[in-house]
Design a protein around this motif. Structure first.
Motif, short mmCIF file in Angstrom:
data_model
loop_
_atom_site.label_atom_id
_atom_site.label_comp_id
_atom_site.label_asym_id
_atom_site.label_seq_id
_atom_site.Cartn_x
_atom_site.Cartn_y
_atom_site.Cartn_z
N PHE A 38 81.22 69.41 65.61
CA PHE A 38 81.68 68.26 66.39
C PHE A 38 81.19 68.34 67.82
O PHE A 38 80.74 67.33 68.40
CB PHE A 38 83.21 68.17 66.36
N ASP A 39 81.24 69.55 68.42
CA ASP A 39 80.76 69.70 69.79
C ASP A 39 79.27 69.40 69.90
O ASP A 39 78.81 68.80 70.88
CB ASP A 39 81.05 71.11 70.30
N VAL A 40 78.50 69.84 68.89
CA VAL A 40 77.07 69.53 68.87
C VAL A 40 76.85 68.02 68.80
O VAL A 40 76.08 67.44 69.58
CB VAL A 40 76.37 70.23 67.68
N GLY A 41 77.57 67.36 67.90
CA GLY A 41 77.41 65.92 67.75
C GLY A 41 77.84 65.15 68.98
O GLY A 41 77.16 64.21 69.42
N ARG A 42 78.96 65.56 69.56
CA ARG A 42 79.47 64.88 70.76
C ARG A 42 78.54 65.07 71.95
O ARG A 42 78.29 64.14 72.71
CB ARG A 42 80.86 65.42 71.09
N THR A 43 77.99 66.29 72.08
CA THR A 43 77.14 66.60 73.23
C THR A 43 75.78 65.92 73.12
O THR A 43 75.24 65.41 74.10
CB THR A 43 76.95 68.12 73.35
N PHE A 44 75.22 65.92 71.91
CA PHE A 44 73.86 65.42 71.73
C PHE A 44 73.81 64.13 70.92
O PHE A 44 72.81 63.81 70.30
CB PHE A 44 73.02 66.49 71.02
N SER A 73 73.48 60.97 71.64
CA SER A 73 72.42 59.99 71.90
C SER A 73 71.08 60.46 71.35
O SER A 73 70.30 59.65 70.82
CB SER A 73 72.31 59.72 73.41
N LEU A 74 70.79 61.77 71.45
CA LEU A 74 69.56 62.30 70.87
C LEU A 74 69.57 62.17 69.35
O LEU A 74 68.56 61.83 68.74
CB LEU A 74 69.40 63.78 71.24
N ILE A 75 70.72 62.46 68.75
CA ILE A 75 70.83 62.39 67.29
C ILE A 75 70.65 60.95 66.82
O ILE A 75 69.90 60.67 65.87
CB ILE A 75 72.18 62.97 66.83
N GLU A 76 71.32 60.02 67.48
CA GLU A 76 71.19 58.60 67.11
C GLU A 76 69.75 58.13 67.28
O GLU A 76 69.20 57.43 66.41
CB GLU A 76 72.13 57.75 67.95
N SER A 77 69.12 58.51 68.38
CA SER A 77 67.74 58.12 68.62
C SER A 77 66.82 58.67 67.54
O SER A 77 65.94 57.95 67.03
CB SER A 77 67.30 58.62 70.00
N PHE A 78 67.03 59.92 67.17
CA PHE A 78 66.17 60.52 66.15
C PHE A 78 66.37 59.85 64.80
O PHE A 78 65.40 59.54 64.09
CB PHE A 78 66.43 62.02 66.05
N SER A 105 78.79 62.69 66.66
CA SER A 105 77.70 61.81 67.09
C SER A 105 77.90 60.37 66.65
O SER A 105 77.15 59.48 67.07
CB SER A 105 76.37 62.32 66.52
N LYS A 106 78.87 60.14 65.75
CA LYS A 106 79.14 58.81 65.17
C LYS A 106 77.92 58.30 64.38
O LYS A 106 77.65 57.10 64.32
CB LYS A 106 79.56 57.81 66.24
N VAL A 107 77.20 59.24 63.77
CA VAL A 107 76.10 58.91 62.86
C VAL A 107 76.58 59.20 61.44
O VAL A 107 77.17 60.26 61.20
CB VAL A 107 74.84 59.74 63.19
N PRO A 108 76.37 58.31 60.48
CA PRO A 108 76.88 58.53 59.13
C PRO A 108 76.43 59.86 58.53
O PRO A 108 75.25 60.23 58.64
CB PRO A 108 76.33 57.35 58.34
N PHE A 109 77.37 60.55 57.87
CA PHE A 109 77.09 61.84 57.26
C PHE A 109 75.92 61.76 56.29
O PHE A 109 75.06 62.65 56.26
CB PHE A 109 78.34 62.36 56.54
N TYR A 110 75.87 60.72 55.46
CA TYR A 110 74.86 60.68 54.41
C TYR A 110 73.44 60.66 54.98
O TYR A 110 72.51 61.21 54.38
CB TYR A 110 75.09 59.50 53.45
#
Length: 389
Positions: free
Chosen positions: A28-34, A36-41, A90-95
């Protein structure tokens, strides 16, 4: 849609997160911190959006997805929780994140060949009396540029987790955005240092253990026997293929490096393994093809690139210093299949170069060609119960 890494140009930036907690909390900390990078990727990933998602939306693809996920829930539930944490943070879907981790495994359910993108990496190990170096180029599809970060995590569980009953993990890993640690270059507090070369096997096995989860489990390994046990994955076996380049910084006796090729468990419940030992006085390099396992390989573009990079290395004198490894990993002499890849229209780029100095216990990270640039950061390798080598 957020801009891709290519639109930004090559950034001189590698963010790092220090985090401690359970698997879910760290994720969760990784997703919360990054986030915007995760969503962009995720939005810019051609492999995800043009290959994996269309495959997932077929009956065969969904069946392969479900079979693989169910296996991992049974054997590695803690890493599924970690990935759920990344998705929630990150609020990006798990799947979508899970599809990035099973990549080629889902594709043959739709067409016979896996991904045709010439992704891959190059690794070099030298093991001499006064030098012990593991160098690695991190090569990925061009949209991965600027979409990566360090995770330095201390995971503590109240009870043993997964099939290997791990209660504590402490490691630092370079991670692609939205990915679990373990599949690029990494070290853990037991002194395990390793890099990964993707290999594209023709006969992948949906429902078995994807390479990304095997290498994630390696971050908990305390010794070479445990590494072999994890990669062999007896009872299930690997779904696909890769190569592991590794050493332990605190091992007894003379230092050895190992290269372990893993192949899919075809008509078997155990991974195909071929381990090579690099003893004192020797050097070794690996790209993205089987050197020893006799297994069918897919992705002709990756094979061509691998063979060309191997030939380039053969043209250098045998490496014996840190500087020699820098020179080889920086090589741009081949007209098309360069070792350090940064041509404007390349599908694949070298997004980072890392060099572990196992004597000095440092990890130098370059975000640009190391021949012409100083490392962006030199991290100390902080070990548990550190000993003098």
């Amino acid at each position: 849609m957020p801009g891709t890494g290519n639109e930004l140009g090559r950034r001189q930036s590698i963010p790092i997160l220090y985090t401690r907690g359970t698997h879910y909390e760290v994720g969760f900390d990784v997703g919360r911190t990054f986030g915007s990078l995760i969503e962009s990727f995720v939005n810019s990933s051609t492999a995800l959006n043009q290959e994996y998602l269309p495959a997932y939306n077929t009956p065969g693809g969904k069946q392969a997805y479900d079979a693989t996920l169910n296996n991992l829930i049974q054997n590695y539930p803690q890493y599924i929780k970690e990935l759920e944490g990344i998705a929630d943070g990150s609020k990006v879907p798990f799947y979508k994140l899970f599809l990035l981790h099973i990549d080629d495994v889902i594709l043959p359910t739709v067409h016979k060949e896996g991904s045709k993108q010439p992704t891959g990496c190059s690794s070099i190990a030298i093991n001499l009396k006064d030098q012990a170096i593991l160098g690695h180029t991190e090569d990925a599809l061009s949209e991965t540029l600027n979409h990566f970060y360090f995770v330095s995590a201390h995971i503590i569980s109240d009870k043993p987790q997964g099939r290997w009953n791990v209660k504590e993990e402490k490691f630092t890993s370079l991670c692609y955005a939205g990915h679990l640690p373990g599949y690029t270059m990494n070290y853990n507090h037991h002194g395990l240092v390793f890099s990964i070369n993707t290999i594209s096997a023709k006969d992948v096995q949906p429902g078995k253990t994807p390479r990304h989860f095997l290498t994630r489990a390696m971050l908990g390994a305390e010794n070479f026997l445990q590494v072999q046990q994890i990669l062999r994955d007896t009872g299930v076996g690997a779904a696909d293929a890769c190569s592991v380049n590794m050493t332990f910084l605190q091992q007894e006796g003379d230092r050895v490096f190992h290269n372990i090729e893993i192949g899919p468990a075809i008509n078997s419940s155990e991974t195909q393994l071929s381990a090579l030992t690099i003893s004192c006085g020797e050097h070794f390099y690996h790209t993205n093809e089987f050197q020893r396992l006799k297994e069918n390989q897919a992705n002709p573009l990756m094979l061509l690139s691998s063979k060309c990079r191997s030939e380039t290395f053969k043209n250098h004198h045998p490496p014996s210093t840190f500087e020699d490894v820098v020179e080889m990993l920086s090589d741009t002499s081949h007209p098309e299949q360069k070792v350090f890849r940064d041509q404007p229209n390349d599908y694949v780029k070298t997004i980072a170069v890392g060099i572990f100095d196992c004597k000095k216990k440092t990890w130098s990270l370059y975000s640009d060609n190391p021949k012409h640039n100083e490392p962006l950061v030199v991290l100390p390798l902080v070990l548990k119960n550190s000993k003098t080598n």
